[in-house]
Design a protein around this motif. Sequence first.
Motif, PDB file in Angstrom:
ATOM      1  N   ASP A  54       0.825  -1.207   0.000  1.00  0.00           N
ATOM      2  CA  ASP A  54       0.000   0.000   0.000  1.00  0.00           C
ATOM      3  C   ASP A  54       0.861   1.259   0.000  1.00  0.00           C
ATOM      4  O   ASP A  54       0.585   2.217  -0.733  1.00  0.00           O
ATOM      5  CB  ASP A  54      -0.948   0.022   1.202  1.00  0.00           C
ATOM      6  CG  ASP A  54      -2.011  -1.057   1.136  1.00  0.00           C
ATOM      7  OD1 ASP A  54      -2.221  -1.625   0.035  1.00  0.00           O
ATOM      8  OD2 ASP A  54      -2.633  -1.336   2.185  1.00  0.00           O
ATOM      9  N   LEU A  55       1.913   1.254   0.817  1.00  0.00           N
ATOM     10  CA  LEU A  55       2.800   2.417   0.876  1.00  0.00           C
ATOM     11  C   LEU A  55       3.546   2.615  -0.442  1.00  0.00           C
ATOM     12  O   LEU A  55       3.690   3.737  -0.922  1.00  0.00           O
ATOM     13  CB  LEU A  55       3.793   2.266   2.030  1.00  0.00           C
ATOM     14  CG  LEU A  55       3.213   2.415   3.423  1.00  0.00           C
ATOM     15  CD1 LEU A  55       4.247   2.043   4.479  1.00  0.00           C
ATOM     16  CD2 LEU A  55       2.704   3.828   3.655  1.00  0.00           C
ATOM     17  N   ARG A  56       4.008   1.520  -1.032  1.00  0.00           N
ATOM     18  CA  ARG A  56       4.705   1.633  -2.321  1.00  0.00           C
ATOM     19  C   ARG A  56       3.775   2.168  -3.410  1.00  0.00           C
ATOM     20  O   ARG A  56       4.198   2.925  -4.280  1.00  0.00           O
ATOM     21  CB  ARG A  56       5.287   0.291  -2.740  1.00  0.00           C
ATOM     22  CG  ARG A  56       6.512  -0.107  -1.954  1.00  0.00           C
ATOM     23  CD  ARG A  56       7.025  -1.474  -2.422  1.00  0.00           C
ATOM     24  NE  ARG A  56       8.146  -1.912  -1.646  1.00  0.00           N
ATOM     25  CZ  ARG A  56       9.419  -1.679  -1.961  1.00  0.00           C
ATOM     26  NH1 ARG A  56       9.707  -1.014  -3.054  1.00  0.00           N
ATOM     27  NH2 ARG A  56      10.389  -2.119  -1.192  1.00  0.00           N
ATOM     28  N   ALA A  57       2.511   1.793  -3.350  1.00  0.00           N
ATOM     29  CA  ALA A  57       1.541   2.273  -4.340  1.00  0.00           C
ATOM     30  C   ALA A  57       1.298   3.771  -4.194  1.00  0.00           C
ATOM     31  O   ALA A  57       0.934   4.439  -5.162  1.00  0.00           O
ATOM     32  CB  ALA A  57       0.229   1.508  -4.203  1.00  0.00           C
ATOM     33  N   GLN A  58       1.528   4.315  -3.009  1.00  0.00           N
ATOM     34  CA  GLN A  58       1.312   5.744  -2.779  1.00  0.00           C
ATOM     35  C   GLN A  58       2.470   6.604  -3.285  1.00  0.00           C
ATOM     36  O   GLN A  58       2.317   7.804  -3.437  1.00  0.00           O
ATOM     37  CB  GLN A  58       1.113   6.010  -1.287  1.00  0.00           C
ATOM     38  CG  GLN A  58      -0.173   5.447  -0.749  1.00  0.00           C
ATOM     39  CD  GLN A  58      -0.281   5.634   0.756  1.00  0.00           C
ATOM     40  OE1 GLN A  58       0.415   6.435   1.346  1.00  0.00           O
ATOM     41  NE2 GLN A  58      -1.158   4.868   1.375  1.00  0.00           N
ATOM     42  N   ILE A  59       3.630   5.992  -3.533  1.00  0.00           N
ATOM     43  CA  ILE A  59       4.785   6.760  -4.009  1.00  0.00           C
ATOM     44  C   ILE A  59       4.516   7.174  -5.447  1.00  0.00           C
ATOM     45  O   ILE A  59       4.369   6.339  -6.337  1.00  0.00           O
ATOM     46  CB  ILE A  59       6.080   5.925  -3.910  1.00  0.00           C
ATOM     47  CG1 ILE A  59       6.386   5.597  -2.447  1.00  0.00           C
ATOM     48  CG2 ILE A  59       7.242   6.664  -4.567  1.00  0.00           C
ATOM     49  CD1 ILE A  59       7.538   4.634  -2.261  1.00  0.00           C
ATOM     50  N   GLN A  60       4.453   8.472  -5.652  1.00  0.00           N
ATOM     51  CA  GLN A  60       4.129   8.990  -6.983  1.00  0.00           C
ATOM     52  C   GLN A  60       5.364   9.067  -7.879  1.00  0.00           C
ATOM     53  O   GLN A  60       5.339   8.621  -9.006  1.00  0.00           O
ATOM     54  CB  GLN A  60       3.489  10.377  -6.858  1.00  0.00           C
ATOM     55  CG  GLN A  60       2.189  10.371  -6.086  1.00  0.00           C
ATOM     56  CD  GLN A  60       1.127   9.508  -6.748  1.00  0.00           C
ATOM     57  OE1 GLN A  60       0.957   9.559  -7.962  1.00  0.00           O
ATOM     58  NE2 GLN A  60       0.414   8.729  -5.965  1.00  0.00           N
ATOM     59  N   GLU A  61       6.411   9.682  -7.361  1.00  0.00           N
ATOM     60  CA  GLU A  61       7.613   9.849  -8.170  1.00  0.00           C
ATOM     61  C   GLU A  61       8.834   9.490  -7.345  1.00  0.00           C
ATOM     62  O   GLU A  61       8.926   9.847  -6.178  1.00  0.00           O
ATOM     63  CB  GLU A  61       7.752  11.297  -8.632  1.00  0.00           C
ATOM     64  CG  GLU A  61       6.682  11.729  -9.600  1.00  0.00           C
ATOM     65  CD  GLU A  61       6.884  13.165 -10.051  1.00  0.00           C
ATOM     66  OE1 GLU A  61       8.036  13.648  -9.986  1.00  0.00           O
ATOM     67  OE2 GLU A  61       5.909  13.779 -10.466  1.00  0.00           O
ATOM     68  N   PHE A  62       9.739   8.808  -7.954  1.00  0.00           N
ATOM     69  CA  PHE A  62      11.008   8.500  -7.306  1.00  0.00           C
ATOM     70  C   PHE A  62      12.054   8.352  -8.395  1.00  0.00           C
ATOM     71  O   PHE A  62      11.844   7.648  -9.380  1.00  0.00           O
ATOM     72  CB  PHE A  62      10.934   7.211  -6.486  1.00  0.00           C
ATOM     73  CG  PHE A  62      12.266   6.821  -5.911  1.00  0.00           C
ATOM     74  CD1 PHE A  62      12.750   7.448  -4.776  1.00  0.00           C
ATOM     75  CD2 PHE A  62      13.042   5.847  -6.518  1.00  0.00           C
ATOM     76  CE1 PHE A  62      13.987   7.112  -4.245  1.00  0.00           C
ATOM     77  CE2 PHE A  62      14.277   5.503  -5.982  1.00  0.00           C
ATOM     78  CZ  PHE A  62      14.753   6.136  -4.844  1.00  0.00           C
ATOM     79  N   CYS A  63      13.155   9.049  -8.193  1.00  0.00           N
ATOM     80  CA  CYS A  63      14.248   8.954  -9.155  1.00  0.00           C
ATOM     81  C   CYS A  63      15.536   8.784  -8.365  1.00  0.00           C
ATOM     82  O   CYS A  63      15.896   9.655  -7.564  1.00  0.00           O
ATOM     83  CB  CYS A  63      14.297  10.211 -10.030  1.00  0.00           C
ATOM     84  SG  CYS A  63      15.581  10.125 -11.288  1.00  0.00           S
TER      85      CYS A  63
END
Length: 83
Positions: A54-63
């Motif tokens: 659930d937490l990973r699904a909430q991450i919108q952008e990561f670079c």
Amino acid sequence: MKNITVSLDDELYRRARIRAAQEDTSVSAVVRRFLIEFASEGTEFDRLKRQEQDLRAQIQEFCASDRLSRQSVHERQIGRKKR
């Protein structure tokens, strides 16, 4: 279907009946709903795995390139006193 007996003090039972009535249900239905949720949760590992997903699904952008360099992370200010 199995029947169970649960012992509660009088005040707790009274408050549970009031709350159940406010929700237009019965104490038995509330206990049944709780036990269904309780029994279907699985192990603590399963719960944590779902929470991670659930937490990973909430991450919108990561670079990864936005991270600091190794050198930047380990730089120390000159003149700073050690304790």
